[in-house]
Design a protein around this motif. Structure first.
Motif, PDB file in Angstrom:
ATOM      1  N   SER A 171      26.451 -15.758 -36.373  1.00 24.47           N
ATOM      2  CA  SER A 171      25.513 -15.046 -37.219  1.00 24.47           C
ATOM      3  C   SER A 171      24.102 -15.608 -37.037  1.00 24.47           C
ATOM      4  CB  SER A 171      25.947 -15.184 -38.681  1.00 24.47           C
ATOM      5  OG  SER A 171      25.206 -14.329 -39.519  1.00 24.47           O
ATOM      6  N   PRO A 172      23.070 -14.736 -36.946  1.00 22.84           N
ATOM      7  CA  PRO A 172      23.176 -13.289 -37.056  1.00 22.84           C
ATOM      8  C   PRO A 172      23.646 -12.629 -35.767  1.00 22.84           C
ATOM      9  CG  PRO A 172      20.909 -13.866 -36.607  1.00 22.84           C
ATOM     10  CD  PRO A 172      21.653 -15.167 -36.751  1.00 22.84           C
ATOM     11  N   ARG A 173      24.276 -11.473 -35.918  1.00 25.29           N
ATOM     12  CA  ARG A 173      24.665 -10.711 -34.741  1.00 25.29           C
ATOM     13  C   ARG A 173      23.407 -10.325 -33.984  1.00 25.29           C
ATOM     14  NH1 ARG A 173      28.696  -6.740 -37.828  1.00 25.29           N
ATOM     15  NH2 ARG A 173      27.206  -7.131 -39.504  1.00 25.29           N
ATOM     16  N   THR A 174      23.489 -10.368 -32.670  1.00 22.24           N
ATOM     17  CA  THR A 174      22.330 -10.047 -31.841  1.00 22.24           C
ATOM     18  C   THR A 174      22.719  -9.108 -30.704  1.00 22.24           C
ATOM     19  OG1 THR A 174      22.730 -12.115 -30.620  1.00 22.24           O
ATOM     20  CG2 THR A 174      21.029 -12.152 -32.339  1.00 22.24           C
ATOM     21  N   PHE A 175      21.702  -8.405 -30.207  1.00 27.70           N
ATOM     22  CA  PHE A 175      21.874  -7.466 -29.115  1.00 27.70           C
ATOM     23  C   PHE A 175      21.083  -7.937 -27.898  1.00 27.70           C
ATOM     24  CE2 PHE A 175      23.830  -3.822 -31.305  1.00 27.70           C
ATOM     25  CZ  PHE A 175      23.559  -4.109 -32.634  1.00 27.70           C
ATOM     26  N   GLY A 176      21.529  -7.527 -26.717  1.00 30.87           N
ATOM     27  CA  GLY A 176      20.733  -7.723 -25.527  1.00 30.87           C
ATOM     28  C   GLY A 176      19.605  -6.703 -25.481  1.00 30.87           C
ATOM     29  N   GLN A 177      18.717  -6.861 -24.518  1.00 32.22           N
ATOM     30  CA  GLN A 177      17.550  -5.985 -24.440  1.00 32.22           C
ATOM     31  C   GLN A 177      17.856  -4.677 -23.719  1.00 32.22           C
ATOM     32  OE1 GLN A 177      18.236  -8.259 -22.235  1.00 32.22           O
ATOM     33  NE2 GLN A 177      17.286  -7.787 -20.258  1.00 32.22           N
TER      34      GLN A 177
END
Lengths: 108, 126
Positions: free
Chosen positions: A95-101
């Motif tokens: 956490s926190p959840r993350t995204f790639g670009q």
């Protein structure tokens, strides 16, 4: 937080070819908690893969996910015209959840 | 078939509060197996998780936004809502609501998003 780096930024291929998209994490993603999404212009993201390799409901088997630790791959076999889009990875093991670009898959 | 639909003002003035609602159809927000989340995407950029809520009222927020975010749920209307206060131009984005089949505990959430709304563009400008 975990930073996800996707490569390449843009991938140019022809229908029928195989696409290999990479997602590298700044630290190990626990329990292979990684998902992949497809997004077309003006649309919401669509879940393709969760748990690094499990296909979501209704996703064709030409889409496959693999990897563990810090390196993950989305492979699309026999590219169809509707597969050209932007692809995002997302980690949910920390956490926190993350995204790639994102990786843009475009028609060559 | 579960469907989610965001609604709310498309234009918000700087320093004011952004308010959005997500109507859920074909599925109950009171399902104990799911959380409900908000994600945003600035124009031409990537995705950012904002926060999650469970129908019992437990909330989980991205630390980067925690001081300005509030998510609530209305089980009688089968919807959940987002409020983001003190907005600036940096908050201009497409806001998505989504269903999360994961789990949350000890202040953290571990899940993906299996169903998304179509998204709504919110522009912060005077």
């Amino acid at each position: 937080e975990i930073v996800l780096t996707q490569s390449p930024g843009t991938l140019s291929l022809s229908p029928g070819e195989r696409a290999t998209l990479s997602c590298r994490a700044s630290q190990s993603v626990s329990s292979r908690y990684l998902a992949w999404y497809q997004q077309k212009p003006g649309q919401a993201p669509r879940l393709l893969i969760y748990g690094a390799s499990s296909r979501a409901t209704g996703i064709p088997d030409r889409f496959s996910g693999s990897g563990s630790g810090t390196d993950f791959t989305l492979t699309i076999n026999r590219l169809q015209p509707e597969d050209f889009a932007v692809y995002y990875c997302q980690q949910y093991g920390s956490s926190p959840r993350t995204f790639g670009q994102g990786t843009k898959l475009e028609i060559k | 078939q579960v469907q989610l639909q965001e609604s709310g003002p498309g234009l918000v003035k700087p320093s004011e509060t952004l308010s959005l609602t997500c109507d859920v159809s074909g599925f109950s927000v009171s399902s104990s197996s799911y959380y409900w989340g908000w994600i945003r995407q600035p124009p031409g950029k990537g995705l950012e998780w904002i926060g999650n809520i469970h129908y019992r009222g437990s909330t989980y927020y991205n630390p980067s936004l925690k001081s300005r975010v509030a998510i609530s749920v209305d089980t009688s209307k089968n919807q959940f809502s987002l409020k983001l206060s003190s907005v600036t131009a940096a908050d201009t984005a497409v806001y998505y609501c989504a269903r999360d089949p994961g789990f949350c505990n000890d202040g953290s959430c571990y899940g993906w998003f299996d169903t998304w709304g179509q998204g709504t563009l919110v522009t912060v400008s005077s």
